[in-house]
Design a protein around this motif. Structure first.
Motif, short mmCIF file in Angstrom:
data_model
loop_
_atom_site.label_atom_id
_atom_site.label_comp_id
_atom_site.label_asym_id
_atom_site.label_seq_id
_atom_site.Cartn_x
_atom_site.Cartn_y
_atom_site.Cartn_z
N LEU A 26 0.83 -1.21 0.00
CA LEU A 26 0.00 0.00 0.00
C LEU A 26 0.86 1.26 0.00
O LEU A 26 0.58 2.23 -0.70
CB LEU A 26 -0.94 0.01 1.21
CG LEU A 26 -2.15 -0.93 1.14
CD1 LEU A 26 -2.95 -0.88 2.44
CD2 LEU A 26 -3.06 -0.54 -0.03
N GLY A 27 1.94 1.20 0.78
CA GLY A 27 2.85 2.35 0.85
C GLY A 27 3.49 2.63 -0.49
O GLY A 27 3.49 3.78 -0.96
N ILE A 28 4.00 1.57 -1.15
CA ILE A 28 4.64 1.75 -2.46
C ILE A 28 3.62 2.24 -3.48
O ILE A 28 3.88 3.18 -4.24
CB ILE A 28 5.31 0.42 -2.92
CG1 ILE A 28 6.50 0.09 -1.99
CG2 ILE A 28 5.80 0.53 -4.37
CD1 ILE A 28 7.12 -1.26 -2.23
N SER A 29 2.42 1.62 -3.50
CA SER A 29 1.39 2.02 -4.47
C SER A 29 0.99 3.48 -4.26
O SER A 29 0.86 4.23 -5.22
CB SER A 29 0.14 1.15 -4.34
OG SER A 29 0.50 -0.19 -4.34
N ALA A 30 0.82 3.86 -2.98
CA ALA A 30 0.43 5.24 -2.70
C ALA A 30 1.51 6.20 -3.19
O ALA A 30 1.20 7.23 -3.79
CB ALA A 30 0.18 5.43 -1.20
N GLY A 31 2.76 5.82 -2.95
CA GLY A 31 3.88 6.66 -3.40
C GLY A 31 3.87 6.84 -4.90
O GLY A 31 4.00 7.96 -5.41
N VAL A 32 3.66 5.71 -5.62
CA VAL A 32 3.66 5.76 -7.09
C VAL A 32 2.48 6.60 -7.59
O VAL A 32 2.64 7.43 -8.48
CB VAL A 32 3.62 4.32 -7.67
CG1 VAL A 32 3.34 4.34 -9.16
CG2 VAL A 32 4.93 3.60 -7.40
N VAL A 33 1.30 6.37 -6.99
CA VAL A 33 0.10 7.12 -7.43
C VAL A 33 0.28 8.61 -7.17
O VAL A 33 -0.05 9.44 -8.02
CB VAL A 33 -1.17 6.56 -6.74
CG1 VAL A 33 -2.35 7.51 -6.91
CG2 VAL A 33 -1.52 5.19 -7.30
N ILE A 34 0.83 8.95 -5.99
CA ILE A 34 1.03 10.38 -5.68
C ILE A 34 2.03 10.97 -6.66
O ILE A 34 1.85 12.07 -7.17
CB ILE A 34 1.50 10.56 -4.21
CG1 ILE A 34 0.35 10.25 -3.26
CG2 ILE A 34 2.02 11.98 -3.96
CD1 ILE A 34 0.75 10.05 -1.82
N TYR A 35 3.08 10.21 -6.98
CA TYR A 35 4.13 10.73 -7.85
C TYR A 35 3.65 10.90 -9.29
O TYR A 35 3.91 11.88 -9.95
CB TYR A 35 5.35 9.80 -7.81
CG TYR A 35 6.55 10.37 -8.52
CD1 TYR A 35 7.30 11.40 -7.95
CD2 TYR A 35 6.93 9.88 -9.77
CE1 TYR A 35 8.39 11.93 -8.61
CE2 TYR A 35 8.02 10.41 -10.44
CZ TYR A 35 8.75 11.44 -9.85
OH TYR A 35 9.82 11.96 -10.50
N PHE B 43 5.00 -3.88 -10.86
CA PHE B 43 4.18 -2.67 -10.71
C PHE B 43 5.02 -1.40 -10.86
O PHE B 43 4.70 -0.51 -11.64
CB PHE B 43 3.46 -2.70 -9.35
CG PHE B 43 2.69 -1.44 -9.06
CD1 PHE B 43 1.57 -1.11 -9.78
CD2 PHE B 43 3.10 -0.58 -8.05
CE1 PHE B 43 0.86 0.04 -9.53
CE2 PHE B 43 2.40 0.58 -7.78
CZ PHE B 43 1.28 0.90 -8.51
N VAL B 44 6.14 -1.37 -10.11
CA VAL B 44 6.97 -0.16 -10.13
C VAL B 44 7.63 0.00 -11.51
O VAL B 44 7.67 1.11 -12.05
CB VAL B 44 8.03 -0.19 -9.01
CG1 VAL B 44 9.00 0.99 -9.12
CG2 VAL B 44 7.35 -0.14 -7.65
N SER B 45 8.10 -1.13 -12.09
CA SER B 45 8.78 -1.00 -13.39
C SER B 45 7.80 -0.57 -14.48
O SER B 45 8.17 0.09 -15.44
CB SER B 45 9.49 -2.28 -13.78
OG SER B 45 8.56 -3.32 -13.93
N ASN B 49 9.61 5.79 -15.39
CA ASN B 49 9.65 6.95 -16.31
C ASN B 49 8.25 7.54 -16.51
O ASN B 49 8.05 8.31 -17.44
CB ASN B 49 10.17 6.59 -17.71
CG ASN B 49 11.40 5.75 -17.66
OD1 ASN B 49 12.27 6.00 -16.85
ND2 ASN B 49 11.49 4.76 -18.53
N GLY B 50 7.29 7.10 -15.76
CA GLY B 50 5.92 7.55 -15.98
C GLY B 50 5.38 7.04 -17.31
O GLY B 50 4.49 7.66 -17.90
#
Lengths: 161, 154
Positions: A26-35, B43-45, B49-50
């Motif tokens: 959840l923390g990582i997903s929230a970070g990605v979504v916010i970013y 997920f992150v990958s 780069n958006g």
């Protein structure tokens, strides 16, 4: 007996572990979504584009009865795409947009796709992302009132390649 | 004496069993951790780069242009930012980044490996050809040709 209790204790430790994983995810997903932001909502623009195309078509065609019979071809709109991608619209004559949303009278409806146009006029749902985005327009053509209601709930499709 | 011997054997067996259990427990935890890490990595990958956000942006903006296009139009769009992201993610800029489906009336954009983003348009026009031209003159461009009236009817 004693061993069994210990085993149960060991097995139950999986829950804190999974809980920890969920918190991290959840923390990582929230970070990605916010970013990266929460997406690019294009539905309002889709609805106004559809409204613009219909308006242009209605104004360019003098015979509305003829237009009614051959609406999609004349206005160069792809019916399948509109249906598949959760677009809806209704064009009425001699009614304003609010009455157009409520009427079921074929005499007033020029052309219609989809149903449930009433939420387009609810003030409370304008900020609610679960509802489709709409565009309403009233115009005059040769002294007759024409109203156009359009809406879109199209979402981006992510496909594995 | 004999009873003691049996107890020793049972104790040893229990010890072996408990070592096996511990290994199994650790293997399960490790598997869960690996699955979790793989999922988070994917997920992150995918967001790297958006790429996904830019795919969405380009797909929607191109669909807007397609909705306003007329038969016979030639459309030139600046897609420099997108092609730079695609290159960084080892996606072929010329052949893989953009795709049009005339039947579905859909444009698909791919700036990252594994997934692409698609968005539909409702204007009843067909794309006769498209290509990505590099550095024309100082940006990478997507050139879309809309089919003429007769081709549309086919």
């Amino acid at each position: 007996m004693h061993n069994k209790k210990a085993q149960f204790g060991k097995q139950i430790m999986i829950f804190p572990f999974v809980f920890l994983l969920i918190i991290i995810a959840l923390g990582i997903s929230a970070g990605v979504v916010i970013y990266f932001g929460t997406g690019y909502d294009f539905r309002a623009l889709d609805a106004s584009l559809l409204s613009y195309k219909i308006e242009k078509c209605v104004l360019e065609n003098s015979d509305l009865n003829k237009l009614k019979d051959n609406f999609y071809e004349t206005c160069r709109l792809n019916k399948e795409s509109l249906e598949k991608n959760k677009f809806f619209f209704k064009v009425c004559r001699d009614l304003n947009a609010i009455d157009c949303a409520n009427t079921e009278d074929d005499k007033n409806i020029l052309v219609s796709l989809g149903s449930n146009f009433q939420p387009c006029f609810f003030e409370g749902v304008k900020e609610n992302k679960a509802y489709a985005k709409c565009h309403n327009l009233d115009l005059l053509k040769d002294g007759a009132q024409i109203s156009i209601i359009t809406g879109s709930n199209q979402q981006i499709r992510r496909i594995s390649t | 004496m004999r009873k003691k011997g049996i107890q020793e054997i049972v104790f040893k067996m229990n010890k072996k069993a408990s070592i096996g259990e511990q290994i199994m427990d650790n293997v399960i935890y490790l598997l869960l951790a690996v699955i979790f890490l793989a999922g988070m990595y994917l997920f992150v990958s995918s967001q790297e780069n958006g790429a996904a956000a830019w795919e969405e942006f380009y797909a929607k903006e191109i669909s807007k242009v397609m909705n306003l296009a007329k038969p016979g139009d030639e459309i030139v769009l600046d897609v420099h930012k997108g092609t730079v992201i695609a290159k960084r993610n080892k996606v072929d800029m010329r052949s893989e980044t953009f795709d049009f489906n005339n039947e579905r009336k859909e444009v698909c954009v791919k700036f990252n490996r594994g997934k692409k983003s698609c968005y539909s348009y409702f204007n009843d026009v067909n794309v006769s050809s498209w290509k990505v031209e590099l550095a024309v003159p100082d940006f990478n461009a997507l050139i879309i040709k809309i089919a003429e009236e007769k081709q549309n009817a086919q």
